[in-house]
Design an enzyme around this catalytic site. Structure first.
Site, PDB file in Angstrom:
ATOM      1  N   ARG A   1      -6.841   2.228  13.138  1.00  0.00           N
ATOM      2  CA  ARG A   1      -5.446   2.117  12.717  1.00  0.00           C
ATOM      3  C   ARG A   1      -4.533   2.762  13.746  1.00  0.00           C
ATOM      4  O   ARG A   1      -4.902   3.751  14.375  1.00  0.00           O
ATOM      5  CB  ARG A   1      -5.215   2.828  11.367  1.00  0.00           C
ATOM      6  CG  ARG A   1      -6.318   2.642  10.347  1.00  0.00           C
ATOM      7  CD  ARG A   1      -6.322   1.277   9.710  1.00  0.00           C
ATOM      8  NE  ARG A   1      -5.035   0.851   9.215  1.00  0.00           N
ATOM      9  CZ  ARG A   1      -4.565   1.097   7.994  1.00  0.00           C
ATOM     10  NH1 ARG A   1      -5.271   1.822   7.165  1.00  0.00           N
ATOM     11  NH2 ARG A   1      -3.405   0.614   7.631  1.00  0.00           N
TER      12      ARG A   1
ATOM     13  N   PRO B   1       0.786  -1.215   0.000  1.00  0.00           N
ATOM     14  CA  PRO B   1       0.000   0.000   0.000  1.00  0.00           C
ATOM     15  C   PRO B   1       0.818   1.263   0.000  1.00  0.00           C
ATOM     16  O   PRO B   1       2.006   1.232  -0.089  1.00  0.00           O
ATOM     17  CB  PRO B   1      -0.801  -0.099   1.292  1.00  0.00           C
ATOM     18  CG  PRO B   1      -0.422  -1.366   1.906  1.00  0.00           C
ATOM     19  CD  PRO B   1       0.588  -2.037   1.093  1.00  0.00           C
ATOM     20  N   GLU B   2       0.181   2.323   0.078  1.00  0.00           N
ATOM     21  CA  GLU B   2       0.770   3.658   0.061  1.00  0.00           C
ATOM     22  C   GLU B   2       1.336   3.953  -1.313  1.00  0.00           C
ATOM     23  O   GLU B   2       1.792   3.091  -2.036  1.00  0.00           O
ATOM     24  CB  GLU B   2       1.816   3.849   1.155  1.00  0.00           C
ATOM     25  CG  GLU B   2       1.212   3.558   2.516  1.00  0.00           C
ATOM     26  CD  GLU B   2       1.400   4.646   3.548  1.00  0.00           C
ATOM     27  OE1 GLU B   2       1.607   5.805   3.166  1.00  0.00           O
ATOM     28  OE2 GLU B   2       1.315   4.321   4.730  1.00  0.00           O
TER      29      GLU B   2
ATOM     30  N   LYS C   1      -3.394   4.947  -4.935  1.00  0.00           N
ATOM     31  CA  LYS C   1      -2.996   3.543  -4.879  1.00  0.00           C
ATOM     32  C   LYS C   1      -3.705   2.704  -5.933  1.00  0.00           C
ATOM     33  O   LYS C   1      -3.554   1.488  -5.965  1.00  0.00           O
ATOM     34  CB  LYS C   1      -3.317   2.971  -3.495  1.00  0.00           C
ATOM     35  CG  LYS C   1      -2.720   3.766  -2.353  1.00  0.00           C
ATOM     36  CD  LYS C   1      -3.339   3.382  -1.020  1.00  0.00           C
ATOM     37  CE  LYS C   1      -3.025   4.421   0.037  1.00  0.00           C
ATOM     38  NZ  LYS C   1      -3.863   4.243   1.241  1.00  0.00           N
TER      39      LYS C   1
END
Ligand SMILES: [Zn+2]
Length: 283
Positions: A262, A2-3, A57
């Site tokens: 998160r 991710p990111e 993404k």
DNA sequence: GATAGACCAAC
DNA sequence: GTTGGTCTATC
């Protein structure tokens, strides 16, 4: 993976391995990350790759024959490209999708956790899909257009960390760069977004953009190495995954708490709640 | 707004 | 219990 930086590297891998080439066969495992029946994959056979696009993404590949492929790496997706002749066992562990090209090479998606998303788009542009339209401005552009960022966020009622993770506002920021950017900008993650001063928001836009660009320029390989697979558990980040350790800037102890499910990491001294980032100018 | 859970697999 | 993603439901 991710990111944004990781996905940008994935896009480059896809371009290197696919651009201008013709597809012979497409293989995929049934079920996630594939979100459509495997039959639909025959649509690519005999078609050539036109372009690889990325916003945030989200990845999209366009082909001749008016077909497209939407690709999201989720939490654990990565792209592997293999030249002709070097073929080994098949499928490799965690391999979920493979595009075989007529020259004998292939490009694959590996996704351990299967939280990625792969979907065939037919009878319409990939850019008209909900997945694509939903996305805000790409986070790499933040350094050049911090005003646009401020404009987009300034009325949001959520804590700034949560707003940063909203891909429809800015596309590409994930859990790491949200914490890193807020630290660089000296903003408390729980600060209400709309109460932040213009200056603070612009500072944040630049900080996030810079952090991502730094990763892209410093990353030597074609792929990002994850924290869990770092040789000596070296952590390249300022606050992320550094709970209990001293802040590099002020020595205060880095804290961890949960927001929107998160982990958030921050320095209590560099990122005080309230203070100058929200104070209105005195007249 | 803020949770909690869902989807998934691995450490 | 945790993980660099995202979606839904529910108070
Ligand atoms: Zn500090």
């Amino acid at each position: 993976m991710p990111e944004l930086p990781e996905v940008e590297l994935a896009a480059r891998q896809l371009r290197a391995g696919l651009s201008g080439r013709a597809v012979s066969v497409v293989w995929a495992t049934q079920g996630p990350p594939l979100r459509c029946p495997t039959d639909e994959l025959v649509a690519f056979e005999g078609q050539s790759v036109l372009e690889v696009h990325r916003v945030g993404k989200q990845l999209a590949i366009t082909f001749t024959g008016d077909v497209g492929l939407l690709l999201h790496l989720g939490m654990s997706g990565r792209i592997r490209s293999t030249g002709a002749g070097a073929s080994m066992a098949f499928p490799l562990p965690h391999e979920r999708l493979r595009l075989e090209l007529v020259d004998g090479s292939h490009v694959s998606l590996h996704d351990v956790r299967r939280l990625g998303r792969v979907r065939v788009v037919r009878g319409g542009s990939v850019f008209e899909t909900p997945e694509w339209r939903r996305l805000g401005q790409d986070a790499l552009e933040l350094t050049e257009t911090p005003e646009l960022f401020r404009e987009r966020l300034c009325r949001d009622r959520r804590p700034i960390k949560v707003a940063l993770l909203d891909q429809s506002l800015v596309a590409g920021i994930g859990n790491i760069y949200a914490s890193e950017g807020l630290h660089q900008a000296g903003i408390h993650p729980r600060q209400s977004t709309r109460k932040l001063q213009s200056g603070a928001l612009c500072r944040l836009a630049v900080a996030v953009g810079e952090a991502m660009k730094a990763t892209l320029t410093h990353e030597p390989g074609a792929e990002i190495t994850y924290l869990s697979e770092h040789p000596k558990s070296t952590n390249p980040f300022l606050v992320y995954a550094r709970e209990g350790q001293p802040c590099f800037a002020c020595e205060a102890t880095i804290e961890r708490f949960v927001q929107a499910g998160r982990s958030t990491f921050m320095c209590p001294r560099c990122q005080p709640f309230g203070e100058e980032s929200t104070e209105a100018l005195r007249s």
